[in-house]
Scaffold this active site. Sequence first.
Site, short mmCIF file in Angstrom:
data_model
loop_
_atom_site.label_atom_id
_atom_site.label_comp_id
_atom_site.label_asym_id
_atom_site.label_seq_id
_atom_site.Cartn_x
_atom_site.Cartn_y
_atom_site.Cartn_z
N LYS A 150 64.99 24.22 -17.66
CA LYS A 150 64.05 23.12 -17.34
C LYS A 150 64.77 21.88 -16.84
O LYS A 150 64.31 21.21 -15.91
CB LYS A 150 63.20 22.79 -18.57
CG LYS A 150 62.28 23.94 -18.94
CD LYS A 150 61.37 23.61 -20.07
CE LYS A 150 60.64 24.85 -20.58
NZ LYS A 150 59.87 25.57 -19.57
N ASP B 231 58.17 21.87 -14.10
CA ASP B 231 59.40 21.11 -13.79
C ASP B 231 59.24 20.35 -12.48
O ASP B 231 59.66 19.20 -12.36
CB ASP B 231 60.60 22.06 -13.71
CG ASP B 231 60.83 22.77 -15.03
OD1 ASP B 231 60.58 22.15 -16.08
OD2 ASP B 231 61.25 23.95 -15.01
O1 RIB Z 1 60.28 25.76 -16.77
C1 RIB Z 1 60.78 26.95 -16.23
C2 RIB Z 1 62.08 27.27 -16.84
O2 RIB Z 1 61.90 27.55 -18.21
C3 RIB Z 1 62.74 28.51 -16.28
O3 RIB Z 1 63.55 28.24 -15.15
C4 RIB Z 1 63.52 29.05 -17.44
O4 RIB Z 1 64.87 28.75 -17.35
C5 RIB Z 1 62.88 28.41 -18.67
O5 RIB Z 1 63.76 27.68 -19.38
#
Ligand code: RIB
Length: 292
Positions: free
Chosen positions: A40, A242
């Site tokens: 994230k 994200d």
């Molecule tokens: O938010 C998505 C992310 O959550 C992914 O890339 C994975 O790594 C998880 O941690």
Amino acid sequence: MAKITVIGSSSMDLVVTAQKRPNKGETILGESFKTVPGGKGANQAVAAARFGAKVHMIGCVGDDSFGKTILDNFNKNGVITTYVEPVTHCETGTAHITLAEGDNSIIVVKGANDHVTPKLVEKALGVIRDSDIVLIQQEIPEETVEYVSKICKEYKVPLLLNPAPARRLKEEVIENATYITPNEHEATLLFQNEDLHTVLRRYPNKLFITEGKNGVRYYDGKEEVLVPTFQVDVVDTTGAGDTFNAAFAVALAEGQNIKDSIRFANRAASLSVTKFGAQGGMPTREEVERSL
Ligand code: RIB
């Protein structure tokens, strides 16, 4: 140029696609397997850089090939890695992702991300103090999130806390954060047994509940607002949150008002789900602006 510091996880995503999820005790055949950079924290850092911000990442990788790939990926995307430390005798964090039936399920093994400690953050206090906004999530130790919330309050640097994955937050951390962005599931866990509409009123212009394809809900001090998102053909929802958080942070840091910042972030997140991989679909600033 907005100055953003991201404090968080850097992981390698091991992604399998399949028609369905296996039941307990069942073995099924999958369709494909791919290894792509994720985590994230790293996702948010890469997204913020694609939106044109100057981004410092504070994090850890292991002393393995995944760690090297992740560092290369930061460099390729223009993220400054002065405070991304390789940890010896430790594996890089991994996320084990199943894409099936139109959604993902993820198991995260934190690995080196457990070394993102207050001690590491201390080395970067100058960069934090000079930031327009700091972004943090919860794939790193709880004490680091608490420490960063205190530092940001002391330095009067806005802190965007993306409480993912969910864990209970101390009242002090909630108070210290400037913006908190749980999804509905995380909000339910954070504010157990409380009506979320009442909770939103308690944190005007601070708590933003992301509701996937519905949009983002918050209380603006006068009324509850739902900023709708954009409907698209979904390929992979991994990393949408994200992308939203990074875009929201960049827009706020540039001085856009809350509603416009959410609209920008919603658009960015909706574009991100149209391609495979957490970072694969993250758009550039030009792509977001063109599509708005
Ligand atoms: O938010 C998505 C992310 O959550 C992914 O890339 C994975 O790594 C998880 O941690």
